[in-house]
Write an enzyme that holds these catalytic residues in place. Structure first.
Site, PDB file in Angstrom:
ATOM      1  N   GLY A 204       0.826  -1.197   0.000  1.00 49.63           N
ATOM      2  CA  GLY A 204       0.000   0.000   0.000  1.00 49.63           C
ATOM      3  C   GLY A 204       0.864   1.251   0.000  1.00 49.63           C
ATOM      4  N   CYS A 205       0.301   2.341  -0.502  1.00 53.52           N
ATOM      5  CA  CYS A 205       1.074   3.579  -0.615  1.00 53.52           C
ATOM      6  C   CYS A 205       1.451   4.131   0.752  1.00 53.52           C
ATOM      7  CB  CYS A 205       0.302   4.609  -1.434  1.00 53.52           C
ATOM      8  SG  CYS A 205      -1.390   4.894  -0.878  1.00 53.52           S
ATOM      9  N   PHE A 206       0.505   4.188   1.685  1.00 56.27           N
ATOM     10  CA  PHE A 206       0.818   4.726   3.007  1.00 56.27           C
ATOM     11  C   PHE A 206       1.828   3.839   3.754  1.00 56.27           C
ATOM     12  CE2 PHE A 206      -3.456   6.834   2.511  1.00 56.27           C
ATOM     13  CZ  PHE A 206      -3.019   8.146   2.596  1.00 56.27           C
TER      14      PHE A 206
ATOM     15  N   ILE B 134       6.900  10.270  -0.706  1.00 57.48           N
ATOM     16  CA  ILE B 134       6.913   9.427  -1.906  1.00 57.48           C
ATOM     17  C   ILE B 134       5.862   9.960  -2.882  1.00 57.48           C
ATOM     18  CG2 ILE B 134       7.639   7.295  -0.746  1.00 57.48           C
ATOM     19  CD1 ILE B 134       4.657   6.376  -0.936  1.00 57.48           C
TER      20      ILE B 134
ATOM     21  N   THR C  80       4.135   1.971   2.557  1.00 56.74           N
ATOM     22  CA  THR C  80       5.464   2.126   1.974  1.00 56.74           C
ATOM     23  C   THR C  80       6.200   3.303   2.613  1.00 56.74           C
ATOM     24  OG1 THR C  80       4.829   1.162  -0.150  1.00 56.74           O
ATOM     25  CG2 THR C  80       6.694   2.681  -0.179  1.00 56.74           C
TER      26      THR C  80
END
Lengths: 335, 335, 335, 335
Positions: free
Chosen positions: D148-150, D307, D152
């Site tokens: 998941g983006c968060f 990011i 990461t």
């Protein structure tokens, strides 16, 4: 009619104060001052006010101030402000000061974060102008220290719990995002549009001057020392501060207690709304409202607030203080 | 390997050129220069390139340039540029100049809009680097005048019609909106985030320097004088120019002819796309494409184009020119 | 007290009308209606109004309207509007209609751009509510067609010249950029934030419905037919329209005549400011002002105006019309 | 050449994957699929890719997949994904899955935050694709759960300290702000431009599904349970996540230890940069980098990372994983 002077009228908080006073039926702008290089007719300094204000912004003349005004909104930066405030008071006007110079009671703390304090006498007498907490003291003073924008939002987010001793005060996190108007009117690389647009970043890591101010006021509400880690960020929008406060609850606190507690604490407040869902900065943009929302999540408190940094975080709160000071309806000019 | 120097590498077009060259498999950055106060390792001047470029930006040394580079991208502002270009050419490198100094062939016009021209000899030899129109001339030159961002978009929007004599050339309107990166890297009040955000305004009314450049190139394509009223605006976004060109068609032109005409004119072009609906700046952001769309409305032509002002409007077009100049695949580094 | 109803109160223009009326000292909101699925307490439909308005938005009941209101702001979309307006008038209230249904006098033109007209009787009686041009007629009517946002800005930009016959009327270009609130409250792909942000594009090429409306009003001012090519664009900001009008002057017109001519034409207007430099949408955001600036460039006219599309372009102008209609100070609630 | 299929290619992560693969010299797109109503030539679904990709997006055909591809990037939403992944694996391709379905090892936790898990067999075999932590495991698998983006950003911000046991793991706060592309391609009121622009708000209070994912991975790194309060916010920009992690250090940790510790931990990582000042989302926009910056403030840790949510937070990381899986240079296509 309350006759209002603005000292340092050429910046964003000056403009916002002027805008609010246009709508105030019991106060009138009588005198505007700034540094000589920023003087001129209001409609040249602020084209958006053309045709609405015949005044010029002039260099400060204390005699004139004395004759023309009952109260001065002092929109100068810290350090500069404490050089002028004693003179403004001597001129016989009440002062609402936007700088940090009269907010921090502990001179040692002030001098650690700012510089040497040169007006300790008035510092002791100044009242911290957060009406929701200090309305009675505001009524009887000549000098109001108008609160910082971040402390306003952060303290209102946690005050009901602090008051009741329901927060563990040894470790409170305040993580805030402000719009770019918080940086003021002077151009800089950081706030150059092609840099700030589509961007978001933290700043002032570990050193932001609103941290000790928050700790002081939170401590007064709690009746005990409060340790706060305050971290500001700035994002690509004009106005607003969203503060997210993370802390541990005192034992036994339940999520169900939060709404009633906040509703009770703020029930008589004209500018604090206890929300049932997450607040958003756009909901309060251009208003003097503070929206708060408390939640208990996995045993931790997550407390949110949204304000407009230039209104409830600066000029609107100053006018609210002025209204209290002069005994007119507190919401005058602000709704 | 084409060895590339960038003169004046510290601004937005320098950064964009570096970014493109990272992806270019037949060119390598060998030398970067700037004013002394803007020098330093690339990864300090441009944190986003950290770890990707071991070079430092240094003050210009012509000997070093001569030894290290085959071509110089000269990203200096006008007037400054023509002071350096003769020296760069003398150092034996080919030059692609980003300034206006070598674009306008009529010295009188140049001097009316800019200042006295001090390198008339090279001006006469320079080739205007719009590949879609002057590809053959570009191949054989040592000095390319890289086109202005507005002229690139405006001329590509109308070239197929100009070429065929299908536009009445006595009265062409070019109304464009650029993103704020067009204003460059230096902070100013106009481009301070709280001013530029949520804003849009015209500027350079009647005096913008891209007007005579447009007229010159449009005139070359049309084979006759073209009168252009060019009006730029700036809006609250980083990148892109949307140009809306309004003009009268030659008699008998129909809407049905437009798409075939444009498709034919641009059929071999790698970076021009003839669209079937209105172009949008976001569709071309970060790319070297120019999207064009012609329409005939109530007897008038409305011709639209969208480009990224820093890519097709500056650095991308420069690399496209470089590729043509050195005989490598024209799209190298750009797709 | 003027008792005001809003029909179709749940959209952006409804909200903006409510916001303005909060500040109006001689008008009060008495009745708000919407489609059943959009009804509810005002403070639920518009959280930003919490605590400021005790009304609920309800389905329309004509008896209730008749009892409670003197005037109805009808914020319905075109076609829907003309189904309701006759009933509102029958209920005995004056009507200010925000839709296009009563703006275009030529039924054939209306039906070409919209659909069959079903209330031709009232169409003939309606007054076009642009106070700067039709103030006297507004005073005596029961039905005001509140102008479109684009026609308001475009017509005000050129009216002084049209009136004096100083524009060649066979070929006028109006190129406008609006903020995204112009698209209304319903989500769509085009206005999804990741698409609209950092974007700008033309739309409605050749078919925008504000074109015939502009031509009609410009023609009335000029006393002759005016051919307009109107091209709207949308950009990444909330509020505002910048219109750039390009046209040819009548022979002999000089740049020096423009400012005096505009100043004279608008000298008594409370909401039009003739600027000395280019207008910007941010200068008028949130206000009922229209900023205009005329220039003569290379023998062509470039006329600019900026308005807030939701205020002078919709709700503010409606309240201005209401003030005229009821004989109260025209600026009430708007400054 | 690695032959790549994208399953569910019509959304933002599909587009971003296509964009990256255009620049990849050892991989080629061979097969693109989506729901029937989202199929069509690539250049129609994504106008920005016109002329760059001759493929069409088609309904999934497993035989075709089997013949045409070595690896499938599965860009489907959770729940849908686990219905397809077993079939993709059966078709003989390796799978990099973008959904949450194979990330959370504890089925009970997955089912609490999502829904019933229907592919527990493959869940057990899947490797969590965060190369900085699990590079070796990634090399030997057929099924990668792309993070998941968060998680990461948050995990990379604290991993060096977690690994060394230098964080008190009983109370970690992760407060993140994401750009609006994180919400995906479907229009909604919340992300309608006039609502999201100039706005910022928290969401998913107490219930965000990335919370258990963060706890799982942080726990694996720490070798002990980690209690995380994760609070996402969304702000008015397209791309990027700024995560601010607040936690208590283990006794004795000093600010001076932080940079060496982080530099050592990430010294071989091609996509993590340890910064000396606060990271900003714009510095990493469009790149696969994660910028991290640790600080010790008043006895508390404040750890920051930035990011691009669509690159390192989704498609870029997937390609990085693909490169590892197939033994090509890990940075291919990504620098």
């Amino acid at each position: 009619m309350i006759r209002v002077a603005i000292i340092g009228a050429s910046g964003y908080t000056g403009a916002e104060s002027i805008r609010i006073l246009f709508r105030h039926s019991q106060a009138e702008l009588t005198y505007l001052t700034a540094l000589p290089e920023e003087c001129g007719p209001v409609e040249e300094v602020f084209p958006e006010f053309r045709g609405r204000c015949g005044l010029a912004i002039e260099p400060l003349d204390l005699d004139k101030l004395s004759r023309l005004a009952d109260v001065a909104l002092c929109c100068l930066p810290h350090k500069v402000s404490m050089g002028f405030v004693p003179k403004l008071l001597d001129a016989g006007v009440k002062v609402i000061d936007f700088s940090a110079d009269y907010r921090i009671k502990d001179v040692g703390v002030y001098e650690k974060y700012y510089q040497k304090h040169t007006d300790i006498g008035n510092l002791a007498k100044a009242v911290y102008g957060l009406p929701e907490l200090f309305r009675e003291q505001i009524k009887g003073t000549n000098l109001i220290a108008n609160p910082g924008c971040f402390p306003t939002g952060a303290v209102l987010a946690m005050a009901p719990l602090l008051k009741e001793g329901l927060i563990e005060t040894d470790s409170v996190i305040v993580s805030s995002v402000t719009g770019a108007s918080g940086a003021g009117k002077n151009p800089s690389s950081k706030f150059h549009f092609p840099n700030m647009n589509e961007n978001l970043f933290p700043y002032g890591i570990g050193v932001h001057r609103h941290m000790p101010e928050m700790e002081q006021i939170a401590g007064e509400v709690a009746g005990t020392g409060v340790q706060i880690l305050f971290q500001p960020h700035v994002g690509p929008f004009d106005r607003g501060i969203l503060s997210s406060v993370y802390c541990r609850p005192a034992k036994g606190l339940t999520n169900e207690q939060l709404q009633p507690l906040y509703n009770e604490f703020y029930k008589a407040e004209p500018f604090v709304r206890v929300c049932k869902t997450a607040p958003a900065v756009k909901d309060v943009a251009g208003t003097n409202y503070c929206h708060v929302f408390p939640a208990l999540v996995k045993g931790q408190l997550a407390l949110f607030s949204a304000i407009d940094n230039l209104v409830k975080g600066a000029s609107g709160q100053a006018i609210q203080n002025m209204n209290i000071l002069f005994g007119v309806d507190e919401i005058m000019g602000l709704k």
